[in-house]
Design an enzyme around this catalytic site. Structure first.
Site, PDB file in Angstrom:
ATOM      1  N   ASN A  11       0.905  -1.113   0.144  1.00 40.36           N
ATOM      2  CA  ASN A  11      -0.063   0.120   0.095  1.00 40.36           C
ATOM      3  C   ASN A  11       0.938   1.129  -0.061  1.00 40.36           C
ATOM      4  OD1 ASN A  11      -1.880   2.003   0.616  1.00 40.36           O
ATOM      5  ND2 ASN A  11      -2.680   1.050   2.157  1.00 40.36           N
ATOM      6  N   ARG A  92      -2.482  -2.064  -3.465  1.00 43.09           N
ATOM      7  CA  ARG A  92      -3.775  -1.107  -3.589  1.00 43.09           C
ATOM      8  C   ARG A  92      -3.511   0.141  -4.331  1.00 43.09           C
ATOM      9  NH1 ARG A  92      -5.019   3.358   0.988  1.00 43.09           N
ATOM     10  NH2 ARG A  92      -7.117   3.749   0.198  1.00 43.09           N
ATOM     11  N   HIS A 181     -12.626   3.484  -0.577  1.00 37.30           N
ATOM     12  CA  HIS A 181     -12.864   2.483   0.524  1.00 37.30           C
ATOM     13  C   HIS A 181     -13.558   1.140  -0.048  1.00 37.30           C
ATOM     14  CE1 HIS A 181     -12.470   6.149   3.612  1.00 37.30           C
ATOM     15  NE2 HIS A 181     -11.379   5.428   3.161  1.00 37.30           N
ATOM     16  N   ARG A 242     -10.587  16.507   6.636  1.00 36.51           N
ATOM     17  CA  ARG A 242     -11.346  16.827   5.422  1.00 36.51           C
ATOM     18  C   ARG A 242     -12.805  17.209   5.834  1.00 36.51           C
ATOM     19  NH1 ARG A 242     -10.135  11.219   2.655  1.00 36.51           N
ATOM     20  NH2 ARG A 242      -7.908  11.363   2.381  1.00 36.51           N
ATOM     21  N   GLU A 386      -8.773  -4.898   4.818  1.00 38.69           N
ATOM     22  CA  GLU A 386      -8.782  -4.499   3.411  1.00 38.69           C
ATOM     23  C   GLU A 386      -7.547  -5.380   3.022  1.00 38.69           C
ATOM     24  OE1 GLU A 386      -9.505   0.060   2.919  1.00 38.69           O
ATOM     25  OE2 GLU A 386      -9.045  -0.336   5.061  1.00 38.69           O
TER      26      GLU A 386
END
Ligand code: ADP
Length: 403
Positions: A11, A92, A181, A242, A386
């Site tokens: 990742n 990923r 996601h 965010r 994940e």
């Protein structure tokens, strides 16, 4: 000893590289680690083999390729059995645009297509490509697989993915909602069906992935039908730093009246807003809970706005699903914060959700199960994984090509 297959997972961020060796059958990670501050003055690599943790300093300016070389020469070389069991490298990749509705075995065409989507994720996709190139060099004998955050959401219908902008912006520039996601939403929606003892094809879930980034998805019979992130990860829920949903007129005002440059806008929306911006204290949920308990008003307000926005989305996502069989909380906050879950469930009382406070307090540190009262709409906590999805997809694609 039985032959076991393992997948090496990467990742890659712009200055970091997370890695893990995961068994696609069980999801167990026998090795995991992170190389951090790559390209900077003091990069370091930390790793964990089962419960043993180690760390080394990398040379100044070391890049992704250097980190992978250290992984091969200093870590995997000492684990020949594990090294010998690797069947694939899984990467990923954040943005697959409209090019990828599933994971893909990496060849030159796939690399080209990832490059083509790079304008949609200018920070993330080039980093993933750097990781792919370095991994191909380090493991020329292993097939490489790309797993996209956006792929699970390629099933969104047009009425959910289009912005009400001139259609030509979609036609010519692919400006639309993509969602992120995906691996997490896919994993927990499947797990929820298993826990609820229902076939996946007949199970409708609302999955809330709440980490530093946060998104929520409506999953109908295993298929994503709406999701809160948009063309970029900025849309939707309140996040660590965010802003999530905002009147786009605010951006015009910030640019016009307050002379924010595009870079300054990017900075304020991505890095200075959300929990951090409201609280003027921290982007970290745990820290905010502590501060709120001690009477910090900004922290309390930030947590409340987070929960209210989340609950509004849950209510909205009952529309495409009609019948909701389970609401799932996951991600660092969803899995651990009984505070966030309790306040969100409080707002959701309007649509019959009821919290089992005792159960709610018990769900943390990897626990899994219901937090709603018997006889009320089911709400669950499910730890996400994940990496397991990436390992499973990589193993599936490698088997599919007959190796
Ligand atoms: P990322 O999106 O970076 O992978 P994570 O999924 O690890 O993030 O989630 C990080 C968030 O989870 C942080 O806001 C952190 O405070 C929160 N968190 C972790 N443990 C707890 C806890 N016990 N209680 C409340 N929040 C927690």
């Amino acid at each position: 000893m039985a032959h076991s297959r393992q997948v090496l997972i990467f990742n890659t961020g712009s200055s970091s590289l997370k890695f893990a060796v995961v068994d696609p059958g069980s999801g167990e990670a026998s090795l995991s680690g992170i190389a951090d501050s790559l390209g900077g003055p003091e990069p370091a690599l930390e790793w964990k083999i089962r419960d043993n943790e180690e760390q080394i300093q990398l040379s100044t300016g070391a890049n992704h390729g250097d980190a992978i070389r250290v992984l091969v020469e200093e870590i995997l070389a000492g684990l020949p059995e594990l090294h010998g069991q690797l069947v694939a490298v899984g990467h990923r990749v954040v943005h697959g645009g409209e090019e990828f509705a599933d994971s893909a075995l990496i060849d030159s065409q796939v690399i080209e297509a990832i490059e083509k989507c790079a304008h949609l994720a200018p920070l993330h996709n080039p980093a993933a490509l750097a990781g792919i190139r370095a991994a191909k060099q380090a493991f020329p004998e292993l097939p490489q697989v790309a797993v996209f955050d956006t792929a699970f959401h390629q099933t969104l219908p047009q009425h959910a993915f289009l912005y009400a902008l001139p259609y030509q912006l979609y036609r010519e520039h692919k400006i639309r909602r993509y969602g992120m996601h995906g691996t997490s939403h896919k994993f927990v929606s499947e797990r929820a069906a298993a826990l609820l003892q229902r076939p996946l094809s007949k199970t409708n879930t609302i999955t809330a992935h709440l980490g530093n980034g946060a998104s929520i998805t409506a999953v109908k019979g295993g298929v994503s039908v709406d999701t809160s992130m948009g063309m970029t990860p900025l849309e939707g829920l309140v996040m660590g730093s965010r802003c999530g949903d905002i009147d786009p007129g605010v951006l015009v005002h910030l640019g016009d009246a307050l002379e924010y440059s595009p870079e300054a806008l990017n900075q304020v929306l991505n890095r200075e807003s959300g929990l951090l911006g409201i609280s003027e204290l921290s982007n970290d949920c745990r820290e905010l809970e502590q501060a709120a308990t001690d009477g910090h008003r900004g922290a309390l307000l930030a947590l409340e706005i987070f929960c209210y926005r989340l609950a509004k989305y849950v209510a909205a996502y009952t529309l495409p699903l009609r019948r909701v069989h389970g609401l799932v909380f996951t991600g660092g906050i969803g899995e651990n914060s009984s505070w966030i879950r309790a306040r969100t469930m409080h707002w959701l009382g309007a649509i019959s959700y009821e919290l089992d406070s005792q159960q709610n307090e018990q769900m943390r540190y990897g626990a899994e199960g219901l937090i709603s009262r018997a006889g009320t709409p089911p709400a669950l906590v499910i730890p996400t994984n994940e990496e397991w999805v990436i390992a499973r997809d990589a193993a599936r694609l490698v088997e599919g090509r007959g190796t």
